[in-house]
Design a protein around this motif. Structure first.
Motif, PDB file in Angstrom:
ATOM      1  N   GLY A   4       5.345   4.444   6.536  1.00 34.62           N
ATOM      2  CA  GLY A   4       4.357   5.369   5.995  1.00 34.62           C
ATOM      3  C   GLY A   4       4.640   6.829   6.292  1.00 34.62           C
ATOM      4  O   GLY A   4       3.789   7.693   6.029  1.00 34.62           O
ATOM      5  N   ASP A  26       7.067   2.638   1.332  1.00 37.08           N
ATOM      6  CA  ASP A  26       5.793   3.214   1.780  1.00 37.08           C
ATOM      7  C   ASP A  26       6.023   4.601   2.362  1.00 37.08           C
ATOM      8  O   ASP A  26       5.111   5.189   2.939  1.00 37.08           O
ATOM      9  N   CYS A  54       6.326  -3.390   4.827  1.00 33.28           N
ATOM     10  CA  CYS A  54       6.275  -2.257   3.893  1.00 33.28           C
ATOM     11  C   CYS A  54       4.874  -2.168   3.310  1.00 33.28           C
ATOM     12  O   CYS A  54       4.393  -3.132   2.705  1.00 33.28           O
ATOM     13  N   GLY A  55       4.238  -1.043   3.514  1.00 28.23           N
ATOM     14  CA  GLY A  55       2.883  -0.891   3.015  1.00 28.23           C
ATOM     15  C   GLY A  55       1.924  -1.912   3.589  1.00 28.23           C
ATOM     16  O   GLY A  55       0.966  -2.325   2.937  1.00 28.23           O
ATOM     17  N   ARG A  72       0.820  -1.213   0.000  1.00 24.71           N
ATOM     18  CA  ARG A  72       0.000   0.000   0.000  1.00 24.71           C
ATOM     19  C   ARG A  72       0.858   1.268   0.000  1.00 24.71           C
ATOM     20  O   ARG A  72       1.861   1.338   0.699  1.00 24.71           O
ATOM     21  N   GLY A  73       0.412   2.233  -0.776  1.00 25.72           N
ATOM     22  CA  GLY A  73       1.054   3.546  -0.760  1.00 25.72           C
ATOM     23  C   GLY A  73       2.214   3.712  -1.711  1.00 25.72           C
ATOM     24  O   GLY A  73       2.720   4.831  -1.868  1.00 25.72           O
ATOM     25  N   SER A  74       2.653   2.629  -2.345  1.00 25.23           N
ATOM     26  CA  SER A  74       3.794   2.725  -3.264  1.00 25.23           C
ATOM     27  C   SER A  74       3.281   2.938  -4.684  1.00 25.23           C
ATOM     28  O   SER A  74       2.805   1.995  -5.323  1.00 25.23           O
ATOM     29  N   ARG A  94       5.343   7.172  -1.804  1.00 24.86           N
ATOM     30  CA  ARG A  94       4.118   7.898  -1.459  1.00 24.86           C
ATOM     31  C   ARG A  94       4.198   9.368  -1.827  1.00 24.86           C
ATOM     32  O   ARG A  94       3.241  10.113  -1.575  1.00 24.86           O
TER      33      ARG A  94
END
Length: 234
Positions: free
Chosen positions: A93, A119, A160-161, A34-36, A138
């Protein structure tokens, strides 16, 4: 441990969306980092083994500019990265401290690193872009990593993420983001991926012909028979 070129070639032809479907069928739901997101459009689909990096929250006695010269530093980690790896950085994050800038990314390019995934964020955006290193992150932030993070190590399990990433797991990344293939499932996924892509491409041609989705996607027995006949005729 380097990846066999045939594995790389196969997975470069498989979208991350398809890979998440295959892994879901095997019971793995949490494989998309997530977020990458790509720092620029048009980055190629890449495949490589994960080289992990881990950050923890900044602690004032450790997260200092002087720490950049420590044996445990991002600089030292980059010198340990093997050619063809994909660097995966757990930055928790954090979005107000850039973990890597243009100089570090340029060195990664010189070492043959395939990509950076995090992330968190990067800094020196224009410089990072100029290095040509494919990056998924991100966003960008001006402050350095030590403004919000402490680097503590590499080649150990990370998050990660929201995904557990172990060294030497395989990463496939494209415009939809990064997907992790556990090392233990690599052979199965590689064996099944081309057929999944071919089947979905055939379904798309059927949709183009005006076929309704019920019974087509997913296939019922009649559709499976039509698909098999089409494959046999190829």
């Amino acid at each position: 441990m380097t990846l066999d070129p045939s594995i790389i070639a196969t997975l470069q032809g498989v979208s991350t969306a398809t890979l998440t479907t295959i892994l879901l069928k095997k019971g793995l739901r949490n494989v998309w980092l997530r977020g990458s997101v790509p720092i620029r459009t048009g980055q190629p689909r890449l495949v490589g083994r994960a080289f992990t990096l881990r950050f923890v929250p900044a602690r004032e006695d450790l997260a200092t500019p002087a720490s950049w010269g420590s044996p445990i530093s991002t600089r030292a980690a980059i010198e340990a990265m093997p050619e063809g790896c994909i660097a995966v950085a757990d930055a928790m994050g954090v979005t107000d401290a850039g973990i890597f800038g243009d100089i570090l990314c340029n060195r990664m390019v010189q070492r043959g690193v395939a990509a950076l995934i995090t992330d968190g964020v990067v800094r020196d955006a224009a410089g990072v872009l100029s290095t040509g290193l494919p990056v998924w992150c991100r966003g960008v932030a001006a402050p350095p990593s030590v403004a919000g993070l402490t680097f503590v190590g590499w080649q150990e399990p990370i998050a990660c993420g929201g995904v557990a990433v172990f060294p030497d797991d395989v990463i496939v990344v494209d415009d939809d983001g990064a997907v992790l293939i556990p090392q233990a499932l690599l052979e199965e996924v590689v064996a099944e991926s081309p057929e999944q892509e071919r089947m979905e491409a055939w379904i798309m041609t059927e949709v183009d012909r005006g076929m309704a989705l019920p019974g087509l996607y997913p296939m019922n027995d009649e559709t499976k028979a039509r698909y098999k006949a089409w494959k046999d005729a190829q």
